[in-house]
Design a protein around this motif. Structure first.
Motif: not given
Length: 246
Positions: A3-26
């Motif tokens: 569902e998310i290929a090559n996930p990169i951890s964002a410096p600020k994750i507002q929700s651990r369950r939100c897939l969009g919050c795992r996207l790169p910050q940019e």
């Protein structure tokens, strides 16, 4: 592809369950900016993420954007787009124009406003958020008012040209009729003159040189005489037309 290929951890994750919050910050900022400032639809955002290798559903994107404050996208300064020089706009042809035509500028402005109204209308019909729909409606009304002003200005600029075209057509018609009448009168006068010369010769055959002389004078003088007759007929029309244009 997960569902998310090559996930990169964002410096600020507002929700651990939100897939969009795992996207790169940019990328998070980009899709938020597209949604809240560019009125992009969720389907468009999903396609954009898919093109970048991230597969999210519309529901996932919608849930993620609930974590984003819409006003922050309007208050924050627009980051400089490194590709903005390559983006085409309706105003590009005006930049290098040798002469900047007011009518062309207004035409481009009107077309640009119509395009923006189209995007706003599409976004308004696609959104299910009442607050977002209200903001889109307000923006649409402002664009409609700007478009109304642009169209009114366009009509004002086109009016003198329309009047000039109308007067030009009237001038050409009057000149044509005056030329035709002057030529007809000239031919009638010279035919009458030739009739008199022939009748005089028939009455007295002892002076044929008189007829020859009148014929020679006619052949020599008729071009200049006709031009003068036509010029005298057209001159008042020209003077009258120029006076109305001042």
């Amino acid at each position: 592809m997960s569902e998310i290929a090559n996930p990169i951890s964002a410096p600020k994750i507002q929700s651990r369950r939100c897939l969009g919050c795992r996207l790169p910050q940019e990328l998070q900022e980009e899709i938020a900016r597209d949604r809240f400032r560019g009125w992009a639809t969720f389907a468009h955002l999903v396609q954009k993420l898919s093109d970048k290798g991230f597969k999210l559903s519309e529901a996932s994107v919608r849930r993620h954007l609930r974590h984003v404050e819409p006003n922050s996208q309007f208050d924050a300064a627009e980051p400089e787009d490194r590709d903005q020089e390559n983006v085409t706009t309706p105003f590009d042809p005006l930049v290098n124009a040798q002469v900047l035509d007011d009518r062309l500028v207004v035409e481009v402005m009107a077309r640009s406003l119509v395009e923006r109204l189209q995007r706003l209308e599409r976004a308004q019909r696609a959104t299910r958020n009442p607050a977002q729909a209200e903001r889109l409606m307000t923006a649409s009304l402002k664009e409609m008012q700007a478009l109304e002003r642009a169209l009114r200005r366009r009509e004002e600029l086109a009016k003198p040209r329309q009047e000039l075209v109308g007067k030009s057509k009237e001038f050409v018609g009057r000149v044509f009729q005056a030329t035709k009448d002057a030529c007809a009168a000239f031919i009638e006068d010279y035919l009458h003159m030739m009739d008199e010369a022939v009748n005089a010769h028939l009455a007295d055959y002892s002076h044929p040189e008189r007829l020859v002389r009148r014929m020679s004078e006619f052949q020599r003088d008729w071009p200049k005489a006709m031009r003068q007759r036509v010029s005298d007929a057209v001159r008042p029309i020209w003077q009258e037309t120029m006076a109305t244009l001042r």
